[in-house]
Scaffold this active site. Structure first.
Site, mmCIF file in Angstrom:
data_model
loop_
_atom_site.group_PDB
_atom_site.id
_atom_site.type_symbol
_atom_site.label_atom_id
_atom_site.label_comp_id
_atom_site.label_asym_id
_atom_site.label_seq_id
_atom_site.Cartn_x
_atom_site.Cartn_y
_atom_site.Cartn_z
ATOM 1 N N GLU A 107 -38.328 -91.162 -22.682
ATOM 2 C CA GLU A 107 -37.775 -91.728 -23.909
ATOM 3 C C GLU A 107 -36.900 -92.958 -23.691
ATOM 4 O O GLU A 107 -36.819 -93.813 -24.551
ATOM 5 C CB GLU A 107 -36.954 -90.665 -24.652
ATOM 6 C CG GLU A 107 -37.779 -89.517 -25.205
ATOM 7 C CD GLU A 107 -38.730 -89.949 -26.324
ATOM 8 O OE1 GLU A 107 -38.390 -90.912 -27.041
ATOM 9 O OE2 GLU A 107 -39.805 -89.339 -26.451
ATOM 10 N N SER B 72 -35.156 -29.238 -52.903
ATOM 11 C CA SER B 72 -34.534 -28.189 -52.086
ATOM 12 C C SER B 72 -33.613 -28.723 -51.003
ATOM 13 O O SER B 72 -32.967 -27.930 -50.314
ATOM 14 C CB SER B 72 -35.609 -27.343 -51.423
ATOM 15 O OG SER B 72 -36.455 -26.816 -52.402
#
Lengths: 220, 747
Positions: free
Chosen positions: B180, B460
């Site tokens: 770069e 239950s």
């Protein structure tokens, strides 16, 4: 991070020698536990066969009982010597302190009596699991260093591994007590008590801790 | 006249000077403004960092039941790489009865754990030794780093793992400079030689191959400027690059660049910085990447989607090789290294399955708990690290089993696929820590989380709390006390009569409490509940935590009130934990970006129910599995492993529930339909099957009921139980209330 526990190490030369010493101590502690377990092994076997005989004698299809019931020889003799009135008969057959394995190798009688007076047990007496012992050692170390928070961390880690060990809960209760968290100290001591089976020395210690914590609350 | 006088003092300034002065002023002002922006924004630059959520770290210790294969799977899940010689963090090697690996450094809540070289030996499916090879000593336990299971993103969905300046691999800097900005360390922000070289190379090759922007310019562009390509922007970019170079050091700028640059996309999540990219493309931390992998990432800076190595592998490889060529050209690599690096395959990790969370239902629960204590903005942007209680292997089992079982259940009753739904929660009883949580049949579904939000009648499941309430009065009730299972008719407030029925439509007469609960008789339970009193029952239920304001209707005794599976898990946690309430929780620790603990989530317990009565209740729940409604569990779970449990079924089979617990793990499973129609399954035939199949694959430990102080045991009692006579080798009772007369039977 100062620490004895072996998997997070940032050891300088000096520290490594110290660790070596601790490690040697630790190894000797481990071997004691191993011996203790070996010494006790036949007893456990016997109790197991007793149960299976028991089951074989009956035609019914009951599943093996899920109680912890191995009798601890030293302790049961000790209680048998007590006046019958204080200990109901059913008590004698109650769960073996899996945890007092370390005590079991000691000759019954005087040593056991001494034992009862000593509330603070060494890590290898509290558990037979090397990981839990290591964490207890770390907790001791952190407590000596004055960093209770790290000690709590270590004990909580140990509880995750052995959640039904009443001594671990007691240790946590003590740390909370030190930290003036009275309510939590009481609750944790109660938790320890509920798991204490037949360990009068621990029950006494818990009762004492609860009493003092309650007193502290009311004083405040 | 006035004009004349003024003109006497007038010095003739040509118009262009005016213009120039104005322009200079404007330019200086503009530069000052840009400078101000750079200083104010860059200096205090805090990227919004997503929170990262981790599963519970796996602890391995001597004596633990674990196989080499299992550890290998754990390591692979963490992105470890199998090698022949372990020499770097994140690598492992495996032999038949031993695994050797080098840990990565990791910051836990209780301190930093360094990368250790560890060797684990196995014997008989158990860990026999853990050795620290560097220090040559045994370790009783070791902790693996935890798996990342979720992220909470900022509004812009940028994901970023910050890399500190000291942690940047030198090869990354070498590659970036070569590709770069070759003169990075020599220019002042703008590289005129670079521009000329780029121009020359572009002209001579006839296309744009090189850009002339310096790293500083690129950073300025990303930070402060729009994406448009105009001359003004370019001018601003150059000025700001120069200013930035004047204000800040090269290293500082480079570090910012490495953390800022855009390197990929996964749905809404955008990948920023090399640290994140290393994780995204290679499932490794940046410092574990090979040279060629770094070259690949650097090559991608030019165009992350154009050079996406997963979508365009050939193109990406070409770009990588070019990057390596450039590194060679500037002398960063020698010929041999270049050739070797170029010969390597891309070696990408599998594309991550998730971007928000691996376990969305659990993450939702975590977020819910977090939002009670933290601001949503802090969660999204402060880079918090959140350590949870989830055990990934249990969670995987729960997810797979749920879907698999639902398909089987649908097939068995010819239901349309997708009709049935289920939710499950497994909790460590003693700490309340959630080990796994599923919110529906499809684990990836981020929609309705039934574990947290589906409110259903519990049927239950309420019963144990009625029996518990009775047993808190030991003078009156023991496990062998009788209760009448006979017709019952209760006049309701509206004048109607409520006449509950038993599931088998029969009356069973006078039965022991143990039988009545184990067989889940409705009439006996309602009778018992009326004897005990609704108020006392409600009080017991509410004490378990998480539930309040229950209406005292008689139908409550059969569970005609709605709870979420999560609330049910809290109810039963207290029971499974010997009467001690611990909030069902999912968070162990929250650390800030710097690794400081924000809040400790300590293990707090509270005695909520009486230990002794809970112990008796749990004994009955073991009989429920042994001889009662849960018997068929042993068709799934081998060896009659002692477990406690309770089935629950609601009217018309709309809800099928099961709660069960072993020594220290408690699990709730709900099965039902979103349209609230019949599932065609009871608690035992539906939810319990899912529960059993989950537990079967999870190594659940048998329940060890330790009689608390103050309890005694009756030995070898023959007790009528339904149609048969069963010998119980022991039945517990509370000291001081030993049952006087027991209705025994003969075989």
């Amino acid at each position: 991070m100062r620490s004895l526990i072996v998997n997070k190490v940032r050891v300088g030369k000096l520290k490594s020698t110290r660790l070596l010493i601790v490690n040697l101590l630790f190894c000797s502690a481990c071997s004691t536990v191993h011996q203790a377990q070996r010494a006790e092994a036949p007893v456990v076997e016997r109790s197991k066969t007793a149960i299976s005989k028991d089951a074989a004698a009956k035609p019914a299809r009951t599943a093996p009982p899920s109680f912890r019931r191995e009798p601890a020889p030293a302790a049961s003799k000790d209680t048998a010597a007590k006046p019958a009135g204080t200990v109901p008969p059913s008590f004698r057959r109650e769960p073996a302190p899996a945890i007092t394995k370390g005590v079991a190798v000691k000759p019954p009688g005087t040593a056991a009596r001494e034992e009862r007076q000593r509330i603070v047990k060494s890590p290898s007496e509290i558990s037979g699991n090397p990981a839990v012992i290591a964490l207890l050692n770390e907790a001791d170390f952190e407590t000596r260093q004055g960093s209770d928070e790290d000690a709590v961390n270590a004990i909580e880690r140990a509880i995750r591994l052995e959640p039904k060990n009443p001594y671990l809960w007691y240790r946590l209760a003590v740390l909370r007590f030190k930290n003036h968290q009275w309510q939590q100290a009481v609750a944790l001591a109660e938790k320890s008590h509920s798991l204490s089976g037949r360990r009068p020395e621990l029950q006494k210690a818990n009762a004492e801790l609860i009493r003092r914590a309650r007193q502290a609350t009311s004083n405040r | 006249m006035g004009a004349k006088r003024r003109s006497r003092f007038r010095v003739h300034i040509p118009w262009y000077v005016h213009i120039t002065v104005i322009l200079v002023c404007i330019t200086l002002g503009h530069i000052a403004w840009l400078d101000f922006r750079i200083q104010s924004e860059f200096k205090g630059k805090r990227w919004p960092l997503p929170a990262r959520v981790y599963a519970s770290p796996v602890e391995i210790y001597i004596g633990q039941a674990l196989t080499p294969g299992k550890i290998e799977k754990l390591l692979l899940d963490l992105g470890y790489k199998k090698v022949s010689v372990v020499n770097r963090p994140g690598t492992y090697q495996r032999a038949p009865s031993q695994v050797r690996f080098m840990q990565r450094e990791f910051h836990f809540w209780d301190g930093r754990q360094d990368g250790q070289l560890i060797q684990v030996r196995f014997h008989n499916q158990k860990i026999s030794q853990i050795l620290d090879l560097n220090l040559q000593r045994t370790m009783p336990l070791a902790r693996l780093e935890p798996t990342l299971i979720g992220r909470i993103y900022p509004d812009n969905f940028q994901d970023r793992v910050l890399v500190a300046q000291a942690d940047i691999p030198s090869s990354l800097i070498g590659a970036l400079l070569a590709v770069e900005d070759r003169n990075y360390f020599h220019h002042a922000g703008i590289d005129f030689r670079g521009i000329l070289r780029a121009l020359y190379s572009n002209i001579s090759s006839g296309r744009v191959t090189q850009g002339g922007s310096t790293i500083t310019q690129q950073l300025v562009k990303n930070f402060f400027l729009s994406r448009e390509r105009t001359l003004t922007r370019k001018a601003n970019e150059m000025i700001m690059a120069l200013l930035m170079e004047r204000r800040y050091g090269k290293e500082e700028i480079l570090t910012a660049y490495i953390n800022e640059v855009y390197l990929g996309q996964q749905g809404k999540r955008s990948i920023h910085g090399f640290g994140t990219a290393a994780e995204f493309y290679f499932a490794k931390p940046l410092n574990e990447l090979r040279l060629d992998q770094i070259a690949l990432l650097v090559g991608m800076v030019k165009g992350a989607s154009f050079y996406n190595p997963r979508r365009h592998p050939a193109r990406a490889k070409q770009r990588r090789d070019l990057a390596l060529d450039l590194m060679f050209q500037v002398g960063y690599l020698d010929e041999a290294t270049r050739v070797k690096a170029q010969s390597l395959p891309l070696d990408l990790s599998a594309k991550p399955r998730w971007s928000f969370s691996k376990y969305p239902a659990f993450l939702q629960f975590v977020k819910n708990q977090l939002l009670r204590e933290y601001d949503i903005e802090d969660l999204r942007t402060k880079g918090l690290r959140i350590f949870t209680t989830l055990e990934t292997d249990r969670q995987d089992v729960a997810e797979l089993t749920t879907l698999d079982q639902l398909k089987k259940l649908e097939r068995a009753k010819s239901l349309k696929p997708g009709t049935l739904q289920a939710a499950s929660i497994f909790v460590q009883s003693s700490t309340g820590a959630v080990l796994s949580l599923t919110g529906g049949r499809n684990a990836d579904d981020v929609g309705f989380n039934r574990a947290m939000h589906a409110r259903r009648s519990i049927g239950s499941l309420v019963k144990p709390f009625i029996y518990y309430s009775a047993l808190t009065n030991p003078q009156q009730y023991s496990l062998v006390s009788k209760v009448n299972d006979a017709d019952i008719s209760i006049r309701l407030a509206d004048g109607a009569y409520w006449q509950p029925k038993n599931y088998d439509r029969k009356n069973h007469g006078r039965v022991s409490l143990m039988e009545a609960l184990a067989k889940s008789y409705n009439k006996a339970t309602v009778n018992l509940g009326r004897e005990v009193g609704l108020k006392k029952v409600i009080d017991s239920i509410e004490k378990t935590g998480g539930i309040s304001n229950l209406e005292p209707f008689p139908s409550l005794l059969l569970g005609a009130f709605e709870l979420t599976p999560l609330q049910v898990s809290q109810m039963y946690q207290t029971l499974a934990n010997g009467g001690f309430f611990v909030p069902v929780n999912s968070i162990r620790e929250v650390l800030d970006e710097k690794g400081r603990a924000l809040k400790r989530y300590s293990l707090d317990v509270r005695q909520a129910l009486q230990t002794e009565a809970v112990f008796l209740t749990n004994f009955m729940l073991v009989q429920t599995i042994n001889h009662g409604t849960g018997r068929s569990l042993y068709n799934i779970i081998p060896d009659k492993l002692p477990l406690a449990g309770k089935t629950g079924t609601t009217n018309d089979l709309r809800d099928s529930w099961f709660v069960g617990f072993g020594d220290d793990v408690m699990g709730v499973v709900w099965l039902g339909r979103d349209d609230n129609q019949s599932t065609l399954y009871t608690g035992a035939s539906g939810a319990m099957k899912i529960w059993g199949n989950i537990v079967k694959r999870q190594n659940m430990k048998r329940i060890e009921l330790s009689p608390p102080p103050g309890t005694g045991l009756l030995d070898n009692v023959n007790l009528p139980f339904g149609q048969s006579c069963i010998t119980f080798s022991s039945i517990p009772y509370l000291l001081g209330s030993r049952p006087e007369s027991i209705d025994t039977c003969v075989h």
